[in-house]
Design a protein around this motif. Structure first.
Motif, short mmCIF file in Angstrom:
data_model
loop_
_atom_site.label_atom_id
_atom_site.label_comp_id
_atom_site.label_asym_id
_atom_site.label_seq_id
_atom_site.Cartn_x
_atom_site.Cartn_y
_atom_site.Cartn_z
N LEU A 1 0.82 -1.21 0.00
CA LEU A 1 0.00 0.00 0.00
C LEU A 1 0.86 1.26 0.00
CD1 LEU A 1 -1.83 -2.27 1.42
CD2 LEU A 1 -3.08 -0.35 2.38
N THR A 2 1.97 1.17 0.66
CA THR A 2 2.71 2.39 1.03
C THR A 2 3.90 2.70 0.14
OG1 THR A 2 4.12 1.10 2.50
CG2 THR A 2 2.11 2.03 3.46
N TRP A 3 4.27 1.77 -0.76
CA TRP A 3 5.53 1.90 -1.49
C TRP A 3 6.67 2.19 -0.53
CZ3 TRP A 3 5.50 -0.39 -5.80
CH2 TRP A 3 4.30 -0.46 -6.54
N ASN A 4 6.57 1.56 0.61
CA ASN A 4 7.57 1.73 1.66
C ASN A 4 7.53 0.48 2.51
OD1 ASN A 4 9.49 2.87 3.32
ND2 ASN A 4 8.27 4.69 3.81
N ILE A 5 8.49 0.37 3.40
CA ILE A 5 8.48 -0.68 4.41
C ILE A 5 8.20 0.03 5.71
CG2 ILE A 5 9.93 -2.32 5.65
CD1 ILE A 5 11.22 -3.02 2.97
N THR A 6 7.00 -0.17 6.23
CA THR A 6 6.58 0.67 7.35
C THR A 6 5.58 -0.07 8.20
OG1 THR A 6 5.80 2.90 7.90
CG2 THR A 6 4.64 1.76 6.14
N THR A 7 5.57 0.27 9.47
CA THR A 7 4.59 -0.31 10.38
C THR A 7 3.76 0.81 10.99
OG1 THR A 7 6.08 -2.12 10.94
CG2 THR A 7 4.24 -1.75 12.42
N ALA A 8 2.47 0.76 10.77
CA ALA A 8 1.56 1.69 11.41
C ALA A 8 1.17 1.10 12.76
CB ALA A 8 0.32 1.91 10.55
N GLU A 9 1.21 1.93 13.80
CA GLU A 9 0.97 1.44 15.15
C GLU A 9 -0.31 2.07 15.70
OE1 GLU A 9 4.46 1.93 17.54
OE2 GLU A 9 5.74 0.86 16.11
N GLY A 10 -1.17 1.23 16.20
CA GLY A 10 -2.39 1.70 16.84
C GLY A 10 -3.42 2.18 15.81
N ARG A 11 -4.63 2.44 16.30
CA ARG A 11 -5.70 2.86 15.39
C ARG A 11 -5.34 4.16 14.67
NH1 ARG A 11 -10.43 1.59 19.71
NH2 ARG A 11 -10.70 -0.63 19.22
N ASP A 12 -4.69 5.07 15.41
CA ASP A 12 -4.34 6.35 14.78
C ASP A 12 -3.34 6.15 13.66
OD1 ASP A 12 -6.03 7.56 16.49
OD2 ASP A 12 -4.47 8.41 17.81
N GLY A 13 -2.35 5.31 13.95
CA GLY A 13 -1.34 5.05 12.94
C GLY A 13 -1.94 4.39 11.71
N ALA B 1 -5.56 6.71 5.28
CA ALA B 1 -5.99 7.99 4.71
C ALA B 1 -5.08 8.39 3.55
CB ALA B 1 -6.00 9.06 5.79
N ALA B 2 -3.81 8.04 3.71
CA ALA B 2 -2.83 8.45 2.70
C ALA B 2 -2.80 7.51 1.51
CB ALA B 2 -1.45 8.54 3.34
N THR B 3 -3.18 6.27 1.68
CA THR B 3 -2.90 5.27 0.64
C THR B 3 -4.13 4.60 0.05
OG1 THR B 3 -2.74 3.46 2.25
CG2 THR B 3 -0.72 4.72 1.80
N LEU B 4 -5.26 4.68 0.77
CA LEU B 4 -6.40 3.83 0.40
C LEU B 4 -6.89 4.07 -1.02
CD1 LEU B 4 -8.11 1.61 1.59
CD2 LEU B 4 -9.49 3.32 2.76
N ASP B 5 -7.03 5.32 -1.39
CA ASP B 5 -7.58 5.62 -2.71
C ASP B 5 -6.67 5.12 -3.82
OD1 ASP B 5 -9.88 6.70 -1.82
OD2 ASP B 5 -9.21 8.79 -1.92
N GLN B 6 -5.40 5.36 -3.67
CA GLN B 6 -4.49 4.97 -4.75
C GLN B 6 -4.21 3.47 -4.77
OE1 GLN B 6 -1.69 7.39 -6.26
NE2 GLN B 6 -0.66 5.75 -7.35
N MET C 1 16.94 0.43 5.12
CA MET C 1 17.13 -0.85 4.44
C MET C 1 15.96 -1.19 3.52
SD MET C 1 20.11 -1.92 5.26
CE MET C 1 20.06 -3.55 4.51
N TRP C 2 16.26 -1.51 2.26
CA TRP C 2 15.31 -2.09 1.30
C TRP C 2 14.15 -1.16 0.92
CZ3 TRP C 2 15.36 -4.96 6.21
CH2 TRP C 2 16.46 -5.80 6.33
N LYS C 3 14.31 0.13 1.16
CA LYS C 3 13.19 1.07 0.98
C LYS C 3 13.74 2.42 0.57
CE LYS C 3 13.23 2.27 5.90
NZ LYS C 3 12.47 2.33 7.15
N PRO C 4 12.86 3.31 0.15
CA PRO C 4 13.34 4.62 -0.30
C PRO C 4 14.11 5.35 0.80
CG PRO C 4 11.04 4.31 -0.92
CD PRO C 4 11.40 3.18 0.00
N ILE D 1 5.01 2.42 -13.11
CA ILE D 1 3.87 2.30 -12.19
C ILE D 1 4.05 3.37 -11.10
CG2 ILE D 1 2.80 0.79 -10.47
CD1 ILE D 1 3.82 -1.59 -12.22
N PRO D 2 3.02 4.18 -10.83
CA PRO D 2 3.18 5.23 -9.81
C PRO D 2 3.53 4.63 -8.44
CG PRO D 2 1.16 5.55 -11.07
CD PRO D 2 1.69 4.20 -11.45
N THR D 3 4.46 5.29 -7.75
CA THR D 3 4.94 4.75 -6.46
C THR D 3 4.99 5.83 -5.40
OG1 THR D 3 7.21 5.19 -7.15
CG2 THR D 3 6.37 2.98 -7.56
N PRO D 4 3.85 6.42 -5.06
CA PRO D 4 3.86 7.47 -4.02
C PRO D 4 4.28 6.88 -2.68
CG PRO D 4 1.61 6.84 -4.55
CD PRO D 4 2.48 6.16 -5.56
#
Lengths: 625, 625
Positions: free
Chosen positions: A68-80, A86-91, A574-577, A611-614
């Motif tokens: 989803l994120t074109w990144n290696i990332t961990t969102a933590e908690g409901r807010d995260g 919010a940032a990735t769902l549409d695309q 590591m392994w990401k932008p 391919i777009p990679t935001p």
């Protein structure tokens, strides 16, 4: 289970859904998980971020590897999670999550393997559900990983190439002719899209992935042939990780492969792997410099290939120079007056020449132990200088308790393939990983109590990591501070390898003097003093400004020894932008080289195909080294 | 189901057993199979040959691969099975047969996978049960294969080597040092127990097995490096068999391997396989002579190793020189006066040099078609001389109908691994194999009717084998007489490759004259005239007397074209004891090299370990070539 969410009710729809029954009621795990997943899919389809976050627990994690994120990332908690969505769902349009096999339930946690799609690709993932504080079944951990792009699927299995064309035609070229033509034009008439600096297991694994994905590239390495990175090291070296953990992509070691492969054998494997996977690989090639032209978005990489200077102009540059690649050589007073030999551990040629010699090894981690052991075997008089405490685990114990559930014959017999093990491991968020690790190391401490008592008796300073979470967390946080014992610790316990403590004050013409005045006569001093951050290579090859711009490589920001905060949530860089456009880092142990090479390769493939990679939440830089 | 046989009742105990219910009653297949197997075990335990044979049908086969007979042999009918058991039961002590997975029932035939033990080893097998003429469920086919010796199990999976020793000790040698020491002493201070002549896929596969089993050996090959057997052939050559059929032991091709591997790619694979499987392999080594000393039971093998003469003294000698290894060069009048080039197909260097040249290719099988096609692609003027009818199958059709149920992605998806496919194939007795094959080729004929009509229209003489059983039976019976079409047949249909018919009468200085007077002008004549029996190599290397003593190699004695009777029941001389003590033949296609190398390796291992190996029904010799 197929209940449709009503976005206009206002109330968090999860409260009315089938999955909102208390986790302890009689409904079986599969039905409850199915209900949760149906709600999840519906919320995603409705692009209803609040509805999705409402399905996750107070403590919850969504780890995304490029899906989803074109990144290696961990969102933590409901807010995260809400922020990520919010940032990735549409695309990204993640959708159609489904369980690929029946879920399991253990100690109140339901686990399931999922498949899903995004706008551009197909993914796999792993889900854990458990009762939240209010008793409702909610998402605890979700891993989403991209596996392939629609329309750019890999040529594997049913999609494998034919190899032969069943129609003859004049001018048809053979496989060998095409290969020779590619070799002749690569880097000359044909520019690689990606240049990978470093052809150890990391560069080779990435090269194999990029070949499969059809991304033009070349792997550069300074040695004479693939595998020399291992062959050149001290002769008793064997891998410290077991075979089940070490497979490369696509081609597993055979069933007769040793648990801990000797260095020359792994060297042979890497060499043959490079050949049969058709990795474009330039041996005897040293990168002299690399500069990025912002206007053309192209690198200019100057390579010395066996004496010939070649300028490559790729769009992307990957450093696969080894996360333990750049030696830390200390600067002790008197190093210039010492008349014996001095070597960084990475330069140590092996013990053969040192029979009867006095050797002082500065350091007490893996390399120090391995080198001390081999020197003792060859009749040297060896002293290990311990400067700070070290974590030691016996290899067999580590294999059994630390890795056995994921990477072992036992795991395989239980259906945990290497791919599944990689995914299970990836599904554990770094934020709470230590909590899973601590009990394992408590078991190890108990099992090998006699061993630790002996170490203590001889004065060896031993630790279990800042929070008792042991070896793997040390590896992830700082990449150092431990020894996987394959016998050398016994030599220390038995006094066969002598032990000294303290900092080095200075060297004299013939000895090492510690800060307490202890004099250690020496014919050879080995500095087993570790390695610096990989961005040191960037400083050497590009420039210091770029090295500072991308910052420290490796570590989690755990605020433990040698891994300063703030919390990063993932391995730095590591392994990401990175903060430098078109600059990437790849590497780690064989497990990481195997698993994360996929995500790096997919990121490069996406860019190659347009391919777009935001990138969501490009990491910030908090430390320059 | 655990009913005990009463040996003293006189009557055939099977009549009272649980398995004697009519096959059509309501009992489910598993229960009936279990009952049969219980009776079978009981009869074996009681050493009651009549009771065992009574469990088999009027038409029945017991194929044994080394498990009971120390031979590769098929017993046919109750009498045959009784004879086999009378000779082997006491010594081999086969016992404890059990199903390793649920049986299946299709069209009244129950099939099951079995495991069992013998006195010295463990085996696997396959069983088919069906209603006999009297309606009773009886054994139809039983395959028994030896897999390993008790106490000499292979180091695989849980038994794999550690690779590292967890105790340090002075003088400990590294893997590389041990390897180098072995290489330095092999054939000098240390004599190999087995010498394998020929290092193509057959020799390499056997070498890998012997390494795993710890039998000292060396594989000798005349080429510069492993894989050159393939690299040296014409450039458009790809394997005619698909990847699923071609795996070598222990290490499967990866999922990205082409369906039909190009020759240079398979060459690279063989080279790397030899290395990573640690096969002791001498390149650039030609065997000058071999003699057997009966008194010392030792061979004296004179080898030219890259210019150095070395005498090896093994206990066993294996010819893995290729079942299509020794070229048949015809002796036509005028070959001495022809002024152009003449080559056997095995010597053909590829088409590059023949653009615009007139080429006559004598023969119309695989090599002829491949060579004609490549020459046409390179602008040569090519005529194929068909001397006798040829069987052609389109590659895709053969893969789908002929092999698809056993060796394909489809088969894999259905649980038919390569190992299972090998066993299923081995479970079909040669006596009735053609009955299974004929319907497949009838389907092929139907599917590709247009293709065969076109072939007929251009006058190509086509056949389906003497009894319509097609390609694989031709391969097993005579190893020749067919072409797997990958495009060249279309060239013949289209007249791009010209077709002539008849026998060669003689050659002139510049042309080939057929027996009908047709003159074919030629700059190059290629003799695609096939290969002789492997015992021709024995004549060359040992002597003619030994070649005659062991007799013809290959073929079943099917009394069809080029496979004279009497019926042998198994491949002549392949992978099993011959009339010459300590002389063996190994080879065949990649499937056979993989599968049968196990049984040959186990036979050699048994002799190496001193395990008694009484050979049941050593084959007789009916033909010398």
């Amino acid at each position: 289970m197929t209940q449709t969410l009503e976005p206009d009710t206002g109330a968090a729809p999860v409260e009315q859904s089938a999955s909102s029954r208390p986790a302890t009621d009689g409904t079986d795990a599969q039905a409850r998980a199915d209900a949760w997943l149906a709600d999840f899919n519906a919320a995603l389809d409705a692009r209803d971020v609040d509805a999705v976050t409402g399905l996750f627990g107070t403590e919850s994690f969504w780890r995304d590897l490029v899906a989803l994120t074109w990144n290696i990332t961990t969102a933590e908690g409901r807010d995260g999670i809400g922020d990520l969505l919010a940032a990735t769902l549409d695309q990204a349009a993640p959708q159609a999550f489904e369980f690929t096999e029946p879920v399991t339930e253990t100690d109140g946690v339901i686990e399931g393997w999922v498949a899903f799609e995004t706008e551009v690709g197909r993914g796999k993932g792993h889900l854990r559900l458990k009762a939240d504080d209010d008793g409702q079944l909610r998402g605890w951990t979700l891993l989403t990983t991209l596996r392939e792009f629609k329309g750019h699927e890999e040529g594997l299995g049913e999609r494998r190439p034919q190899g032969v064309e069943h129609q003859l035609a004049p001018g048809r070229k053979s496989w060998l002719e095409r290969k020779q033509e590619e070799e002749a034009t690569l880097g000359r008439e044909q520019q690689p899209y990606v240049v990978v600096i470093g052809g150890g297991q990391g560069g080779i694994a990435l090269g194999a992935r990029l070949r499969q994905l059809g991304v033009p590239h070349v792997v550069l390495d300074k040695h004479d042939r693939p595998g020399d990175q291992w062959r050149g090291r001290y002769k008793s070296l064997c891998l410290h990780d077991p075979v089940w953990y070490d497979h490369l992509p696509y081609l597993q070691f055979p069933a007769n492969w040793p648990v801990f492969a000797p260095k020359d054998k792994i060297g042979d494997w890497l060499e043959m792997y490079t050949r049969v996977m058709e990795v474009p690989y330039w041996s005897k090639s040293t990168v002299r410099s690399a500069t990025y032209d912002e206007s053309s978005q192209t690198w200019r990489v100057v390579v010395d290939r066996d004496g010939e200077q070649i300028v490559l102009e790729p769009k992307h540059l990957v450093f696969a120079t080894g996360m333990s690649g750049k030696p830390n050589l200390p600067d002790f007073p008197g190093m210039d007056v010492f008349s014996g030999e001095q070597q960084h551990s990475s330069q140590h040629p092996g013990p053969e020449a040192y029979e009867g010699k006095k050797v002082v090894v500065i350091g007490s981690n893996n390399s120090a132990h391995d080198i001390c052991g081999a020197l003792w075997e060859h009749g040297a008089d060896v002293t290990m200088v311990q400067r700070s405490s070290t974590h030691i685990v016996k290899s067999a114990t580590l294999m059994d308790i630390g890795l056995g559930d994921l990477y072992s014959e036992r795991a395989l017999a239980g259906g945990v393939t290497t791919e599944k093990a990689d995914m299970i491991f990836a599904s554990l968020p770094y934020r709470i990983m230590h909590e899973f690790q601590i009990p394992l190391y408590e078991r190890m401490k108990e099992r090998d109590k006699d061993f630790y008592d002996r170490l203590e008796a001889v004065g060896f300073q031993h630790d279990w990591g800042d929070d008792g979470s042991g070896l793997f967390m040390k590896y992830l946080r700082r990449g150092s501070g431990y020894y996987i014992d394959v016998g050398a610790a016994d030599l220390v316990c038995d006094g066969k390898v002598k032990l000294a403590h303290g900092q080095v004050d200075h060297l004299t013409e013939s000895s090492v003097i510690l800060d307490d005045g202890t004099e250690l006569p020496a014919d050879l001093v080995v500095y087993a003093t570790g390695y610096g951050s990989m961005n040191g290579w960037v400083a050497d090859i590009i420039d210091q400004a770029t090295a500072d711009k991308v910052g420290k490589v490796w570590g989690l920001g755990s605020d433990t020894t040698k891994d300063p905060g703030p919390w990063e949530g993932e391995q730095r860089n590591m392994w990401k932008p990175t903060q430098q456009e078109a600059l990437w880092f790849h590497g780690g142990n064989l497990h990481q080289s195997r698993h994360y090479s996929l995500y790096l390769a997919l990121q490069l493939k996406a860019r190659y195909e347009g391919i777009p990679t935001p990138v969501y939440r490009l990491q910030e830089v908090h430390h320059t080294s």
